[in-house]
Scaffold this active site. Sequence first.
Site, PDB file in Angstrom:
ATOM      1  N   ALA A   1       0.982  -1.219  -0.012  1.00 46.70           N
ATOM      2  CA  ALA A   1      -0.052  -0.199   0.150  1.00 46.70           C
ATOM      3  C   ALA A   1       0.783   1.346   0.113  1.00 46.70           C
ATOM      4  O   ALA A   1       1.891   1.084   0.789  1.00 46.70           O
ATOM      5  CB  ALA A   1      -0.739   0.115   1.204  1.00 46.70           C
TER       6      ALA A   1
ATOM      7  N   ILE B   1       1.270   6.859  -4.441  1.00 43.92           N
ATOM      8  CA  ILE B   1       1.990   6.516  -5.445  1.00 43.92           C
ATOM      9  C   ILE B   1       2.229   7.718  -6.315  1.00 43.92           C
ATOM     10  O   ILE B   1       3.021   7.613  -7.441  1.00 43.92           O
ATOM     11  CB  ILE B   1       1.795   5.598  -6.431  1.00 43.92           C
ATOM     12  CG1 ILE B   1       0.271   5.551  -7.004  1.00 43.92           C
ATOM     13  CG2 ILE B   1       1.684   4.105  -5.382  1.00 43.92           C
ATOM     14  CD1 ILE B   1       0.099   4.496  -8.156  1.00 43.92           C
TER      15      ILE B   1
ATOM     16  N   SER C   1      11.475   1.684  -4.209  1.00 44.20           N
ATOM     17  CA  SER C   1      11.514   2.013  -5.791  1.00 44.20           C
ATOM     18  C   SER C   1      13.005   2.512  -5.998  1.00 44.20           C
ATOM     19  O   SER C   1      13.746   2.975  -5.257  1.00 44.20           O
ATOM     20  CB  SER C   1      10.643   3.537  -5.917  1.00 44.20           C
ATOM     21  OG  SER C   1      10.940   3.985  -7.116  1.00 44.20           O
TER      22      SER C   1
ATOM     23  N   TYR D   1       8.490  11.720  -2.863  1.00 45.89           N
ATOM     24  CA  TYR D   1       7.913  10.290  -3.061  1.00 45.89           C
ATOM     25  C   TYR D   1       9.421   9.307  -2.825  1.00 45.89           C
ATOM     26  O   TYR D   1       9.236   8.516  -1.984  1.00 45.89           O
ATOM     27  CB  TYR D   1       7.418  10.342  -4.398  1.00 45.89           C
ATOM     28  CG  TYR D   1       6.910   8.636  -4.699  1.00 45.89           C
ATOM     29  CD1 TYR D   1       5.969   8.022  -4.085  1.00 45.89           C
ATOM     30  CD2 TYR D   1       8.066   7.813  -5.411  1.00 45.89           C
ATOM     31  CE1 TYR D   1       5.874   6.521  -4.219  1.00 45.89           C
ATOM     32  CE2 TYR D   1       7.709   6.617  -5.733  1.00 45.89           C
ATOM     33  CZ  TYR D   1       6.532   5.892  -5.197  1.00 45.89           C
ATOM     34  OH  TYR D   1       6.252   4.655  -5.498  1.00 45.89           O
TER      35      TYR D   1
ATOM     36  N   GLY E   1      11.786  18.501 -15.943  1.00 44.53           N
ATOM     37  CA  GLY E   1      12.349  17.928 -14.989  1.00 44.53           C
ATOM     38  C   GLY E   1      12.037  16.366 -15.053  1.00 44.53           C
ATOM     39  O   GLY E   1      12.589  15.598 -14.056  1.00 44.53           O
TER      40      GLY E   1
END
Length: 310
Positions: free
Chosen positions: A73, A76, A116, A140, A267
Site C-alpha cells: 500500500a 504513488i 523504488s 516520494y 524535470g
Amino acid sequence: MKILVTGGAGFIGSHFVDRFLADGHDVSVLDNLRSGARSNVDPRAEFVFLDLKDNALEAEVAKIKPDAIFHLAAQIDVRVSCEDPIFDATENILATLRLIEAGLKNGMKFFGFASSGGAIYGEATNPQPETHPEVPMNPYGVAKLAVDKYLYSYSIQRGLKSASMRFSNVYGPRQGAKGEAGVVAVFAKLLRDGKPPCINGDGLQTRDFVFAPDLAEAGSLILQQSATGIFNLGTGVENSVLDLAVQLCNIANVDASMIRHRTAIQGEQRRSVLDSSKASNKLGWNPRTSFPAGLKLTYDWFVKNRLEDI
C-alpha cells in the site's frame, strides 16, 4: 505461513496475493480501496477494509497475527508528493511505521516493503546497482528511502528481518489508467478506446519495464529464503516510451502514425534502468516475461475489462 498483504486489492499487491496463495500460504488483505478494487482479490484471501492510519489498525493486525507482512500500500503519485509532502510523508512513512509496530506487537517475523529504484537513484547513465548513490529528486523518493533506512534500524534495534524491494517501472494486468498511472496502462486504455497515445516530449526517455507477476515471483523467493536487505527488481533493459507506443499500436492493429506528442514535462527523468544481478545471484530470480509478451497480456486484459473505473 500467515501473510498479510497491504494494498492487496491494488495492481501490484493483488499479484503478490495470487502468488502467495498459489504457494499454499494463508493470506489476508488489508486495503482502503482508494485505488484498488475488491474484484482484484482472490476470494480465498481474507479481506479487511481499512486505512493504515485508522486507529483500529493494531486490533486488526492482532486478529490476523501474521508471520509476515508485505507492504504494497502506498501513495504513488509523485506530483501529489511534490504538492503536499506532508501528506505524502504521512501516507508513506508514518503509516508504514504504524504497520511495522503493530506487526512486531503481534508476532510478525518478516517485513517485505515495496520500495523504488528509479525514485531513489535518480537519473541513470547505466544500469544502477544497489550501491548506486541514493539521490531522490522528489518527496516520494525521499519517503521510500526513509522507510528503507528505518527497516535497517529495526533490524539492528529490534531484530526484524526485512527486505526492501526496489521496483523499476511496473506494468501488467489490473494496472489503473487514471491519475499517476503507468504509461503502459494509459496507452493501452487509449488504444483500446480508439484514441491515440500522446507522448510527453520526444518519447526517447527510457524506462526499465518489469511485469507485475514477475515481481510477485521475486516476493515469493524472498519469503521462502527469508532474504534480507535491499534488492533491485527490474529487467536491466531500457525501452523508450516511443518504442512502447509503437509496440502497443502494433498489438492493437492500428497505424503507429496516430501517435501524438505534446510538450515535455519539465524535470522528467530521461533514463531509468536497474541492475538486478544481486536478486539473480542471491535469490535465483530473473524476470521471465519478455516486454512484447507482457505488453500483449496487458493489452488483452484492458480489452476484456472495459470498466470506466480503471
